[in-house]
Scaffold this motif. Structure first.
Motif, PDB file in Angstrom:
ATOM      1  N   HIS A  74     -12.850   8.457  20.576  1.00 56.81           N
ATOM      2  CA  HIS A  74     -12.733   7.522  21.701  1.00 56.81           C
ATOM      3  C   HIS A  74     -12.044   6.236  21.265  1.00 56.81           C
ATOM      4  O   HIS A  74     -12.340   5.685  20.212  1.00 56.81           O
ATOM      5  CB  HIS A  74     -14.114   7.201  22.277  1.00 56.81           C
ATOM      6  N   ARG A  75     -11.149   5.754  22.110  1.00 52.01           N
ATOM      7  CA  ARG A  75     -10.379   4.565  21.763  1.00 52.01           C
ATOM      8  C   ARG A  75     -11.260   3.352  21.505  1.00 52.01           C
ATOM      9  O   ARG A  75     -10.975   2.531  20.639  1.00 52.01           O
ATOM     10  CB  ARG A  75      -9.401   4.241  22.904  1.00 52.01           C
ATOM     11  N   ASP A  76     -12.350   3.228  22.261  1.00 53.52           N
ATOM     12  CA  ASP A  76     -13.174   2.026  22.115  1.00 53.52           C
ATOM     13  C   ASP A  76     -14.007   2.034  20.840  1.00 53.52           C
ATOM     14  O   ASP A  76     -14.756   1.099  20.573  1.00 53.52           O
ATOM     15  CB  ASP A  76     -14.066   1.833  23.347  1.00 53.52           C
ATOM     16  N   GLU A  77     -13.887   3.094  20.038  1.00 54.05           N
ATOM     17  CA  GLU A  77     -14.616   3.159  18.776  1.00 54.05           C
ATOM     18  C   GLU A  77     -13.710   2.881  17.576  1.00 54.05           C
ATOM     19  O   GLU A  77     -14.158   2.929  16.437  1.00 54.05           O
ATOM     20  CB  GLU A  77     -15.237   4.547  18.588  1.00 54.05           C
ATOM     21  N   ILE A  78     -12.446   2.588  17.836  1.00 55.99           N
ATOM     22  CA  ILE A  78     -11.471   2.531  16.743  1.00 55.99           C
ATOM     23  C   ILE A  78     -11.115   1.093  16.386  1.00 55.99           C
ATOM     24  O   ILE A  78     -10.833   0.261  17.251  1.00 55.99           O
ATOM     25  CB  ILE A  78     -10.191   3.309  17.123  1.00 55.99           C
ATOM     26  N   THR A  79     -11.095   0.828  15.078  1.00 53.27           N
ATOM     27  CA  THR A  79     -10.653  -0.452  14.542  1.00 53.27           C
ATOM     28  C   THR A  79      -9.547  -0.188  13.525  1.00 53.27           C
ATOM     29  O   THR A  79      -9.583   0.811  12.811  1.00 53.27           O
ATOM     30  CB  THR A  79     -11.813  -1.202  13.866  1.00 53.27           C
ATOM     31  N   CYS A  80      -8.582  -1.078  13.493  1.00 53.23           N
ATOM     32  CA  CYS A  80      -7.512  -0.985  12.490  1.00 53.23           C
ATOM     33  C   CYS A  80      -7.857  -1.875  11.302  1.00 53.23           C
ATOM     34  O   CYS A  80      -8.231  -3.041  11.479  1.00 53.23           O
ATOM     35  CB  CYS A  80      -6.176  -1.417  13.102  1.00 53.23           C
ATOM     36  N   TYR A  81      -7.712  -1.315  10.091  1.00 54.48           N
ATOM     37  CA  TYR A  81      -8.027  -2.050   8.874  1.00 54.48           C
ATOM     38  C   TYR A  81      -6.798  -2.261   7.979  1.00 54.48           C
ATOM     39  O   TYR A  81      -6.930  -2.584   6.811  1.00 54.48           O
ATOM     40  CB  TYR A  81      -9.104  -1.312   8.083  1.00 54.48           C
ATOM     41  N   GLY A  82      -5.617  -2.060   8.535  1.00 46.32           N
ATOM     42  CA  GLY A  82      -4.395  -2.192   7.742  1.00 46.32           C
ATOM     43  C   GLY A  82      -3.558  -0.942   7.859  1.00 46.32           C
ATOM     44  O   GLY A  82      -3.573  -0.263   8.893  1.00 46.32           O
ATOM     45  N   ALA A  83      -2.844  -0.603   6.775  1.00 46.16           N
ATOM     46  CA  ALA A  83      -1.936   0.545   6.857  1.00 46.16           C
ATOM     47  C   ALA A  83      -1.648   1.111   5.474  1.00 46.16           C
ATOM     48  O   ALA A  83      -1.773   0.429   4.454  1.00 46.16           O
ATOM     49  CB  ALA A  83      -0.630   0.129   7.526  1.00 46.16           C
ATOM     50  N   TYR A  84      -1.262   2.390   5.473  1.00 48.12           N
ATOM     51  CA  TYR A  84      -0.737   3.040   4.270  1.00 48.12           C
ATOM     52  C   TYR A  84       0.780   2.879   4.305  1.00 48.12           C
ATOM     53  O   TYR A  84       1.429   3.215   5.308  1.00 48.12           O
ATOM     54  CB  TYR A  84      -1.109   4.524   4.251  1.00 48.12           C
ATOM     55  N   VAL A  85       1.333   2.361   3.221  1.00 46.24           N
ATOM     56  CA  VAL A  85       2.749   1.992   3.196  1.00 46.24           C
ATOM     57  C   VAL A  85       3.440   2.621   1.986  1.00 46.24           C
ATOM     58  O   VAL A  85       2.965   2.488   0.854  1.00 46.24           O
ATOM     59  CB  VAL A  85       2.896   0.452   3.147  1.00 46.24           C
ATOM     60  N   LEU A  86       4.547   3.300   2.245  1.00 48.23           N
ATOM     61  CA  LEU A  86       5.317   3.960   1.192  1.00 48.23           C
ATOM     62  C   LEU A  86       6.337   2.996   0.593  1.00 48.23           C
ATOM     63  O   LEU A  86       7.225   2.504   1.300  1.00 48.23           O
ATOM     64  CB  LEU A  86       6.031   5.196   1.762  1.00 48.23           C
ATOM     65  N   ASP A  87       6.211   2.727  -0.704  1.00 50.47           N
ATOM     66  CA  ASP A  87       7.209   1.951  -1.433  1.00 50.47           C
ATOM     67  C   ASP A  87       8.366   2.900  -1.742  1.00 50.47           C
ATOM     68  O   ASP A  87       8.234   3.820  -2.541  1.00 50.47           O
ATOM     69  CB  ASP A  87       6.598   1.401  -2.725  1.00 50.47           C
ATOM     70  N   GLU A  88       9.498   2.673  -1.089  1.00 49.90           N
ATOM     71  CA  GLU A  88      10.607   3.618  -1.199  1.00 49.90           C
ATOM     72  C   GLU A  88      11.257   3.621  -2.583  1.00 49.90           C
ATOM     73  O   GLU A  88      11.940   4.582  -2.948  1.00 49.90           O
ATOM     74  CB  GLU A  88      11.655   3.302  -0.122  1.00 49.90           C
ATOM     75  N   ASN A  89      11.048   2.574  -3.346  1.00 42.95           N
ATOM     76  CA  ASN A  89      11.634   2.509  -4.690  1.00 42.95           C
ATOM     77  C   ASN A  89      10.799   3.252  -5.726  1.00 42.95           C
ATOM     78  O   ASN A  89      11.333   3.910  -6.615  1.00 42.95           O
ATOM     79  CB  ASN A  89      11.820   1.049  -5.104  1.00 42.95           C
ATOM     80  N   THR A  90       9.477   3.162  -5.615  1.00 43.05           N
ATOM     81  CA  THR A  90       8.594   3.827  -6.586  1.00 43.05           C
ATOM     82  C   THR A  90       8.020   5.130  -6.063  1.00 43.05           C
ATOM     83  O   THR A  90       7.427   5.894  -6.828  1.00 43.05           O
ATOM     84  CB  THR A  90       7.422   2.895  -6.951  1.00 43.05           C
ATOM     85  N   GLN A  91       8.170   5.375  -4.741  1.00 47.07           N
ATOM     86  CA  GLN A  91       7.585   6.535  -4.068  1.00 47.07           C
ATOM     87  C   GLN A  91       6.056   6.506  -4.097  1.00 47.07           C
ATOM     88  O   GLN A  91       5.389   7.523  -3.903  1.00 47.07           O
ATOM     89  CB  GLN A  91       8.105   7.847  -4.676  1.00 47.07           C
ATOM     90  N   GLU A  92       5.489   5.343  -4.333  1.00 45.79           N
ATOM     91  CA  GLU A  92       4.038   5.171  -4.322  1.00 45.79           C
ATOM     92  C   GLU A  92       3.591   4.781  -2.909  1.00 45.79           C
ATOM     93  O   GLU A  92       4.235   3.971  -2.239  1.00 45.79           O
ATOM     94  CB  GLU A  92       3.658   4.059  -5.305  1.00 45.79           C
ATOM     95  N   ILE A  93       2.466   5.364  -2.463  1.00 47.04           N
ATOM     96  CA  ILE A  93       1.903   4.970  -1.178  1.00 47.04           C
ATOM     97  C   ILE A  93       0.808   3.941  -1.426  1.00 47.04           C
ATOM     98  O   ILE A  93      -0.205   4.224  -2.068  1.00 47.04           O
ATOM     99  CB  ILE A  93       1.368   6.176  -0.395  1.00 47.04           C
ATOM    100  N   LYS A  94       1.055   2.728  -0.940  1.00 47.69           N
ATOM    101  CA  LYS A  94       0.136   1.621  -1.152  1.00 47.69           C
ATOM    102  C   LYS A  94      -0.864   1.540  -0.004  1.00 47.69           C
ATOM    103  O   LYS A  94      -0.521   1.788   1.154  1.00 47.69           O
ATOM    104  CB  LYS A  94       0.918   0.306  -1.247  1.00 47.69           C
ATOM    105  N   THR A  95      -2.085   1.188  -0.354  1.00 46.69           N
ATOM    106  CA  THR A  95      -3.119   0.952   0.645  1.00 46.69           C
ATOM    107  C   THR A  95      -3.213  -0.555   0.859  1.00 46.69           C
ATOM    108  O   THR A  95      -3.617  -1.295  -0.034  1.00 46.69           O
ATOM    109  CB  THR A  95      -4.475   1.497   0.160  1.00 46.69           C
ATOM    110  N   ILE A  96      -2.784  -1.014   2.041  1.00 47.88           N
ATOM    111  CA  ILE A  96      -2.805  -2.445   2.341  1.00 47.88           C
ATOM    112  C   ILE A  96      -3.886  -2.701   3.380  1.00 47.88           C
ATOM    113  O   ILE A  96      -3.759  -2.295   4.537  1.00 47.88           O
ATOM    114  CB  ILE A  96      -1.436  -2.947   2.848  1.00 47.88           C
ATOM    115  N   GLN A  97      -4.973  -3.337   2.932  1.00 47.34           N
ATOM    116  CA  GLN A  97      -6.062  -3.662   3.851  1.00 47.34           C
ATOM    117  C   GLN A  97      -5.799  -5.040   4.444  1.00 47.34           C
ATOM    118  O   GLN A  97      -5.448  -5.984   3.731  1.00 47.34           O
ATOM    119  CB  GLN A  97      -7.403  -3.644   3.125  1.00 47.34           C
ATOM    120  N   ALA A  98      -5.961  -5.156   5.760  1.00 51.07           N
ATOM    121  CA  ALA A  98      -5.698  -6.426   6.444  1.00 51.07           C
ATOM    122  C   ALA A  98      -6.791  -6.705   7.467  1.00 51.07           C
ATOM    123  O   ALA A  98      -7.325  -5.783   8.087  1.00 51.07           O
ATOM    124  CB  ALA A  98      -4.337  -6.386   7.134  1.00 51.07           C
TER     125      ALA A  98
END
Length: 529
Positions: free
Chosen positions: A178-202
């Motif tokens: 359900h939409r009303d149960e969802i919170t955003c805590y940031g995003a998973y972001v791909l560093d295109e130079n290192t190919q590492e997926i970073k976890t950015i909490q916001a």
């Protein structure tokens, strides 16, 4: 794990202006701004015409701008939103100027105001024919001087971090539904130079990732406009609305072979008197609308589409030969230069033009504070659906919408910021049991297939049969690529393909559900407006 107070996704006018506001308000807060390519590359950069704002109340008024917007939106605008944006526009314009944006002025020192389709008055501020690029320049220079903003180029946002990821990491089979149960805590972001997926909490995330024009074969949008923000929000279960309303710009430069992005011949050229003619040199807009070349974009684009079907050609002409040469070159130096490079003398020759996918009027649904249906996730700019545009965006209303909603999102974010804290149970990205994809050629082919399907079946004029064919073919592409996404280590091409399939699906489904023609949506099997 990277922690930041504010995460901003996108380096166009919306993301940059929001980042500056929160960074300057919260001097001790950290702001991370991520963009999938170099920082200058955004839809903002390609905006030629200008920014629509009432600046001369002797000849113009808020009410006239409001009514022009409502008429263009064909009855589907949210009038309260229209009034808010139009009335707040002058304040936000002054901020752009304070940040260093330079708009053209007359010899008398007044702003040089252009006029475009659907506008009853001259109210378009511009910088030659590269207005968006000038705004981006000023904002980026200011961002570079702001110490608590970290700008990460070549960082591709893969997905938002939500309760879904936390529950799954904890071993729960059932995730959030359900939409009303969802919170955003940031995003998973791909560093295109290192190919590492970073976890950015916001604590707070702003989505300003632009549009989705690249799902079409001919578009004025840059290569990066693959609908990433809309697709990510949809996967996170945010509400998406009005996505069937695709605005086709009537006058993109026709080139052989076709270029992507197509070079835009701004609507301001028609505002200065440019005339549309068919291949026989005949003016044709009087057959379609009393406003002639200055009718709203949806009407002009359908008129050109009709003429192309009648003549069997791929383009019509834009006649600028009668416009004062010195004035034309001064106002449109970039267009003059581009045409000259192709052997077209705008003072002597017609310019061949054709409609191209330009702007998506719908997107991630937000309220008047810029809030999405997901907690702590805001959206503004082209990826959002505010209610300003309705079924068809009034020319040059997009840049002002972006800065107004960036401001509204900022104002609302500061009311809740102090109450937000970081969580200690955010999972990192899990790519176990995946391997590097070996055949990128399949991704390239599928991307072209999407563009072909959407252009052939979900274009300016649609039909029930075409939409069903498009739905069938997109479903096949989805099934073929579902396993690829699960098994392959992520790359930008894989993620973009996934997002393009999602956007195509959403546009097709929304088009199949709509049973009345409005603005930029036209199905020949629907009830006529």
């Amino acid at each position: 794990m990277i922690k930041t107070d504010f995460l901003v996704i996108g380096s166009g006018i919306a993301g940059l202006s929001y980042a500056l506001k929160v960074a300057n308000h919260f001097k001790e807060a950290q702001v991370i701004l991520v963009t999938k390519a170099e920082k200058e590359e955004s839809n903002t950069k390609y905006a030629q015409g200008g920014i629509a704002t009432v600046t001369n109340t002797d000849t113009d008024s808020f009410e006239e701008h409001i009514q022009d917007t409502l008429i263009a939106g064909d009855g589907l605008c949210d009038e309260a939103v229209v009034r808010m944006v139009v009335e707040e526009a002058p304040k936000r314009l002054e901020e752009l100027i304070a940040w260093g944006t330079q708009f053209d002025k007359t010899n008398q020192g007044d702003y040089s105001l252009g006029r475009e389709g659907g506008h009853s008055q001259n109210r378009i501020l511009h910088h030659k024919d590269v207005t968006g690029s000038e705004i981006a320049r000023a904002l980026l220079e200011t961002v570079d001087k702001t110490k608590n903003i970290t700008l990460l180029e070549d960082h591709f946002t893969v997905d938002f971090i939500t309760d879904h990821h936390i529950l799954r990491a904890q071993g729960h089979e059932k995730t959030v539904t359900h939409r009303d149960e969802i919170t955003c805590y940031g995003a998973y972001v791909l560093d295109e130079n290192t190919q590492e997926i970073k976890t950015i909490q916001a604590k707070i995330t702003l989505l300003a990732a632009g549009g989705s024009g690249q799902v079409y074969r001919t578009t004025t949008n840059p290569k990066i406009a693959t609908g990433d923000g809309i697709a990510m929000a949809y996967r996170a279960k945010a509400k998406v609305k009005d996505i069937e309303f695709i605005q086709f710009h009537p006058t993109a430069l026709h080139q052989e072979p076709a270029q992507s992005p197509a070079f835009l011949i701004t609507e301001a050229v028609r505002g200065e008197g440019g005339i549309l003619r068919n291949i026989y040199g005949e003016r044709f807009m009087e057959k379609y609308d009393d406003r002639l070349e200055l009718a709203p974009r949806d009407i002009v684009a359908r008129a050109i589409d009709s003429e192309l079907k009648l003549t069997g050609e791929d383009y019509v002409y834009l006649d600028c030969k009668h416009i004062d040469p010195k004035h034309f070159v001064n106002h449109f130096p970039n267009i003059t230069k581009k045409c000259k490079s192709l052997g077209i003398d705008v003072h002597k020759d017609f310019i061949p033009v054709t409609p191209a996918a330009h702007y998506i009027c719908g997107g991630v649904a937000v309220d008047m504070n810029g809030e999405t249906t997901i907690e702590n996730l805001y959206a503004c700019g082209e990826c959002s659906r505010t209610g300003l545009h309705g079924a068809n965006r009034l020319a040059s209303n997009s840049l002002i919408e972006a800065v107004v909603y960036a401001h509204k999102s900022f104002e609302h974010a500061i009311t809740k910021f102090d109450s937000l804290t970081f969580r200690n149970d955010i999972p990192g990205w899990d790519d176990t049991d995946t391997s590097k994809n070996k055949e990128n050629i399949l991704i390239t082919h599928d991307r072209r297939d999407i563009q072909k399907i959407m252009s052939n079946y979900v274009g300016i004029v649609r039909s029930d049969e075409r939409l069903q064919r498009a739905a069938n073919r997109i479903e096949m592409l989805y099934q073929e690529n579902k396993e690829l996404y699960k098994k392959a280590k992520l790359s930008v091409p894989i993620c973009e393909l996934r997002n393009m399939i999602t956007n195509a699906y959403l546009i097709i489904q929304a088009s199949m559900e709509r049973k009345e023609n409005k603005g930029g949506f036209y199905n020949q099997d629907c009830l006529k407006p």
